[in-house]
Design an enzyme around this catalytic site. Structure first.
Site, PDB file in Angstrom:
ATOM      1  N   GLU B  48       0.811  -1.222   0.000  1.00  0.00           N
ATOM      2  CA  GLU B  48       0.000   0.000   0.000  1.00  0.00           C
ATOM      3  C   GLU B  48       0.842   1.268   0.000  1.00  0.00           C
ATOM      4  O   GLU B  48       0.410   2.303  -0.512  1.00  0.00           O
ATOM      5  CB  GLU B  48      -0.966  -0.002   1.188  1.00  0.00           C
ATOM      6  CG  GLU B  48      -2.108  -1.009   1.060  1.00  0.00           C
ATOM      7  CD  GLU B  48      -1.766  -2.388   1.583  1.00  0.00           C
ATOM      8  OE1 GLU B  48      -0.580  -2.661   1.871  1.00  0.00           O
ATOM      9  OE2 GLU B  48      -2.684  -3.223   1.704  1.00  0.00           O
ATOM     10  N   PHE B 110     -11.841  -7.428  13.357  1.00  0.00           N
ATOM     11  CA  PHE B 110     -10.747  -7.898  12.514  1.00  0.00           C
ATOM     12  C   PHE B 110     -10.381  -6.828  11.477  1.00  0.00           C
ATOM     13  O   PHE B 110     -11.250  -6.269  10.822  1.00  0.00           O
ATOM     14  CB  PHE B 110     -11.148  -9.197  11.803  1.00  0.00           C
ATOM     15  CG  PHE B 110     -10.093  -9.682  10.853  1.00  0.00           C
ATOM     16  CD1 PHE B 110      -8.851 -10.093  11.325  1.00  0.00           C
ATOM     17  CD2 PHE B 110     -10.316  -9.697   9.488  1.00  0.00           C
ATOM     18  CE1 PHE B 110      -7.866 -10.517  10.454  1.00  0.00           C
ATOM     19  CE2 PHE B 110      -9.330 -10.119   8.603  1.00  0.00           C
ATOM     20  CZ  PHE B 110      -8.103 -10.531   9.089  1.00  0.00           C
ATOM     21  N   GLN B 111      -9.106  -6.564  11.366  1.00  0.00           N
ATOM     22  CA  GLN B 111      -8.568  -5.538  10.461  1.00  0.00           C
ATOM     23  C   GLN B 111      -9.203  -4.170  10.688  1.00  0.00           C
ATOM     24  O   GLN B 111      -9.399  -3.394   9.753  1.00  0.00           O
ATOM     25  CB  GLN B 111      -8.693  -5.974   8.995  1.00  0.00           C
ATOM     26  CG  GLN B 111      -7.761  -7.132   8.664  1.00  0.00           C
ATOM     27  CD  GLN B 111      -7.554  -7.356   7.189  1.00  0.00           C
ATOM     28  OE1 GLN B 111      -8.435  -7.091   6.382  1.00  0.00           O
ATOM     29  NE2 GLN B 111      -6.376  -7.865   6.822  1.00  0.00           N
ATOM     30  N   LYS B 160     -17.680  -0.817   5.413  1.00  0.00           N
ATOM     31  CA  LYS B 160     -18.125  -1.788   4.411  1.00  0.00           C
ATOM     32  C   LYS B 160     -19.629  -1.723   4.178  1.00  0.00           C
ATOM     33  O   LYS B 160     -20.100  -1.813   3.036  1.00  0.00           O
ATOM     34  CB  LYS B 160     -17.705  -3.194   4.841  1.00  0.00           C
ATOM     35  CG  LYS B 160     -17.835  -4.222   3.745  1.00  0.00           C
ATOM     36  CD  LYS B 160     -17.214  -5.546   4.148  1.00  0.00           C
ATOM     37  CE  LYS B 160     -17.286  -6.539   2.978  1.00  0.00           C
ATOM     38  NZ  LYS B 160     -16.704  -7.849   3.336  1.00  0.00           N
ATOM     39  N   MET B 479      24.455   8.612   2.419  1.00  0.00           N
ATOM     40  CA  MET B 479      24.324   9.870   3.147  1.00  0.00           C
ATOM     41  C   MET B 479      24.553   9.643   4.644  1.00  0.00           C
ATOM     42  O   MET B 479      25.162  10.468   5.321  1.00  0.00           O
ATOM     43  CB  MET B 479      22.944  10.488   2.899  1.00  0.00           C
ATOM     44  CG  MET B 479      22.847  11.942   3.282  1.00  0.00           C
ATOM     45  SD  MET B 479      24.034  12.979   2.406  1.00  0.00           S
ATOM     46  CE  MET B 479      23.059  13.576   1.032  1.00  0.00           C
TER      47      MET B 479
END
Lengths: 172, 584
Positions: B48, B110-111, B160, B479
């Site tokens: 993502e 969940f999630q 949802k 760096m």
């Protein structure tokens, strides 16, 4: 000349008109905490149910440059309609309310009642060994009253923080 | 219409063509709706974070908002780095996240994650849609907020059940916000005061940033006219590169920590500074109390909170760069020219003396490839084309790319400036290539950064995107190593990249072409092979591991205390103050 800016810390009372929606207070508080600005007090309540608006009064302190930043950052929040720095926009009135619970007996109890009278605090609740006083006024007045009550058996204190409004006919 | 269909209709009405996303449980209804239509193209990323960077690359190279679709919980939290990156660099992105059903919110489902809570500080604004009647309005508002004023990422959290529910659709025109009104017109009096200052300037300099690019191609055009009308020098920030032609004689190159000597000296010594769409970042200013001490400063920015944030200015102008530039140019042209042409000639003579120091010089031998040389050769091989888009990761290679590539047009340079996100370049290149399928898109990378989002090679090969990855492989987090050398006594704590993969085989494993160059003599042929291959290529260029990035304004130092690269000779280590040591 650029570095010769006034570095003194000033206290400002800022009124913010916001959409009354979930998370708006979190946005304002998150802004202050993430950028390290001071909050001396903050109050919020719905003021216009028809237009779904709430008013936040925040008392903050910082250098003039920081105060300008705070106002600009507040105005940048999407649900913010108006930011008004009451401290710079002319005379304004600021009031705070406190509920003060004092527990004691004998001379201390009498003294508490006497001082409450001098400060025009009202006794809202009374038992044989306690009082709850309501006092409103400037923050300084409340500080003075609370300081005295501390010595007279104050056990609990609840303050609203300042609400403020511009003097005269002007409005936000 | 169901909520999912409302979402897609809103995207279509907002002119969206591509979504970068990754499916999951909470967004299944939206993916089902995507399956049933063919107006929106979906690019399946592999992580993502990659989706957001790809959307950023798409947005920066087109000027249109980038759109992301990810699921709830880990989908949303993985997007956080990308959102923060877009916020810091003012990139318009609309990120749609799935959420558990409204009745389950707050139950540790969940999630489930508190996505609006987590992303509140890393988005310009965010929404949780709890009523399907609000859905269309919120979708349109999200695009409006993301693309107007100072652009930025906006997130819409979509439970949802809302996406499955039937609801009403309203078109974009029907939506109006009562609050949020960005100021685009600059105050004319202030502009007059600015032009007055500019007319009397003896040692002026323009200092422009990403705001020129965000304002659109018109701003770049107007800036070009104003610079030529005034004959003032101009320096650009890392994000502002391309806002003014890098090959123009007025261009001093990039300023700041790894900016050019002439740019930083001009900033330090100028008497009038015209900052446009730049925000006086700490990488630009160096030590604040020594930043351009003698100048009057004009600052044009669409975001009032950018003005007087760290550097107090004399003439603040809030407004859109192109609108203010238009007015400025009109006012400038009312009179003939600068009032002090002699002073301006002297100023240019001084600048030419600074330029003569040739601050970017380095010494290339025939044994080992210098990273600067690799980039100079890549630039030479590509500069004739006008469809070259460069993205970078973060580190030394990024600074060298900014120094050695000259961008003559806006929207062709994509880099993570404010947040400095390693792993930005590859997914960003993917997004650019999706927007410009026939263009040459090169991710200039380091071997450390590229491993942070290497999985996107899989996306690149799936969609047959001919992205070129040009890795300057010095086997160090360069760096970090440079700072450890300069500030921490050469104790290279954890900056050596042990057990690196074989990048050629890695490329082949993903279905791309892998190439390698280890000697200067192999470089040009490798670049040519890379450019001629019609598909994706990963080039592993073995470069000098000890090379440092110069010039450099050390932490806590002023612009006129910069260290120049000493073409191969041993550099005296700079003295860094205790205060400087705490700066990053």
């Amino acid at each position: 000349m650029n570095n010769a800016r006034n570095e003194t810390i000033e206290q400002h009372t800022i009124a913010v008109l916001v959409d009354n929606e979930a998370g708006v207070l979190a946005r304002v508080i998150g802004l202050f905490s993430s950028r390290g600005y001071n909050i001396e007090s903050l109050t919020v309540a719905s003021v216009d149910p028809t237009n779904n608006l709430s008013r936040i009064t925040v008392v903050t302190s910082g250098t003039p440059m920081v105060i300008e930043q705070i106002k600009a950052q507040l105005y940048r929040l999407v649900p913010v309609h108006k930011v008004s720095d009451l401290t710079t926009e002319g005379p304004f009135i600021s009031r705070e309310l406190a509920l003060v619970k004092v527990v004691g007996a004998g001379e201390k109890r009498v003294e508490a009642l006497r001082i409450a009278d001098i400060f025009r605090a009202r006794a809202l609740d009374s038992t044989r060994d306690s009082f709850v006083f309501e006092i409103s006024g400037s923050t300084e007045k409340l500080d003075a009253f609370i300081g005295l009550m501390r010595d007279l058996g104050m056990v609990d204190l609840s303050r609203t923080g300042s609400v403020a409004i511009q003097r005269g006919a002007g409005s936000m | 219409m169901t909520g999912a269909e409302i979402i897609l209709q809103a995207l279509v009405d907002q002119g969206v063509e591509v979504i970068f996303g990754y499916p999951g449980g909470a967004v299944l209804p939206i993916y089902d709706a995507i399956f049933k239509q063919n107006r929106l193209r979906h690019i399946l990323v592999r992580h993502e974070q990659g989706a957001v960077h790809a959307a950023e690359g798409y947005a920066r190279s087109t000027g249109k908002p980038g759109v992301v679709l990810v699921t709830s919980g880990p989908g949303a939290t993985n997007a956080v780095t990308g959102l923060t990156d877009a916020l810091m660099d003012s990139i318009p992105v609309v990120c749609l996240t799935g959420q558990v059903a409204t009745h389950m919110i707050g139950n540790d489902a969940f999630q489930e994650a508190d996505t609006v809570g987590i992303t509140r500080p890393c988005t310009k604004h965010n929404y949780l849609v709890k009523d399907v009647n609000d859905l269309a309005r919120v979708m349109h508002e999200a695009f409006y907020v993301a693309t107007t004023g100072r652009p930025g990422p906006v997130l819409v959290d979509l439970p949802k059940d809302i996406t499955l529910m039937p609801g009403p659709y309203v078109p974009p025109e029907a939506v109006q916000r009562r609050s949020y009104r960005p100021q685009v017109e600059g105050d004319k009096e202030r502009i007059r005061a600015a032009v007055e200052l500019m007319r009397g300037a003896k040692k002026p300099v323009f200092y422009t940033g990403g705001g020129i690019i965000n304002s659109g191609p018109k701003a770049a055009k107007l800036l070009h006219q104003l610079v030529h009308a005034t004959d003032f020098p101009i320096t650009t920030t890392l994000l502002g590169l391309g806002g003014f032609p890098g090959t123009d004689r007025h261009a001093l190159g990039m300023l700041g920590m790894h900016g050019t000597y002439e740019a930083n000296m001009a900033m330090h010594d100028c008497d009038v500074m015209i900052a446009i769409g730049a925000r006086f970042d700490d990488r630009i200013t160096g030590r604040l109390n020594a930043f351009s001490p003698g100048s009057k400063k004009i600052h044009i920015d669409i975001d009032p909170s950018s003005i007087n944030k760290s550097v107090p200015v004399d003439v603040p102008i809030v407004g859109d760069a192109s609108r203010v530039l238009e007015e400025m140019l009109a006012q400038w042209k009312k009179e003939k020219s600068a009032s002090d042409r002699d002073a301006l000639d002297k100023w240019w003579a001084q600048i030419d003396r600074w330029r003569a120091r040739d601050c970017l010089k380095y010494r290339q031998d025939d044994k080992i490839i210098k990273p600067q040389y690799a980039l100079e050769r890549l630039y030479a091989a590509t500069r004739a084309r006008d469809d070259v888009y460069i993205t970078t990761e973060v580190g030394q290679h990024q600074m060298w790319a900014a120094q050695f590539f000259k961008f003559d047009r806006p929207n062709h340079w994509m880099t993570s400036g404010g947040l400095g996100t390693m792993g930005y370049g590859l997914p960003a290149a993917l997004g650019v290539q999706v927007a410009h399928p026939d263009a040459l898109v090169v991710d200039i990378a380091g071997e450390a950064s590229i491993l942070m989002n290497i999985q996107e090679l899989s996306t690149i090969t799936q969609y047959r995107l001919p992205v070129k990855v040009f890795i300057l492989n010095n086997r160090y987090m360069g760096m970090v190593r440079q700072w450890q050398e300069m500030l921490h006594g050469g104790r290279y704590a954890e900056s050596y990249m042990d057990s690196l993969p074989d990048f050629v085989k890695l490329a082949e494993a993903f279905g791309a072409m892998g190439l390698r160059a280890t000697k200067p003599s192999e470089l040009d042929k490798t670049i040519e092979k890379m450019l001629n291959h019609p598909g994706a290529v990963v080039c592993d260029i073995a470069v000098d591991p000890a090379e440092n990035c110069f010039p450099m304004v050390p932490s806590g130092a002023a612009h006129n205390e910069m260290i120049l690269g000493a073409d191969g000779e041993t550099m005296p280590l700079p003295k860094v103050s205790d205060e400087g040591l705490t700066l990053v």
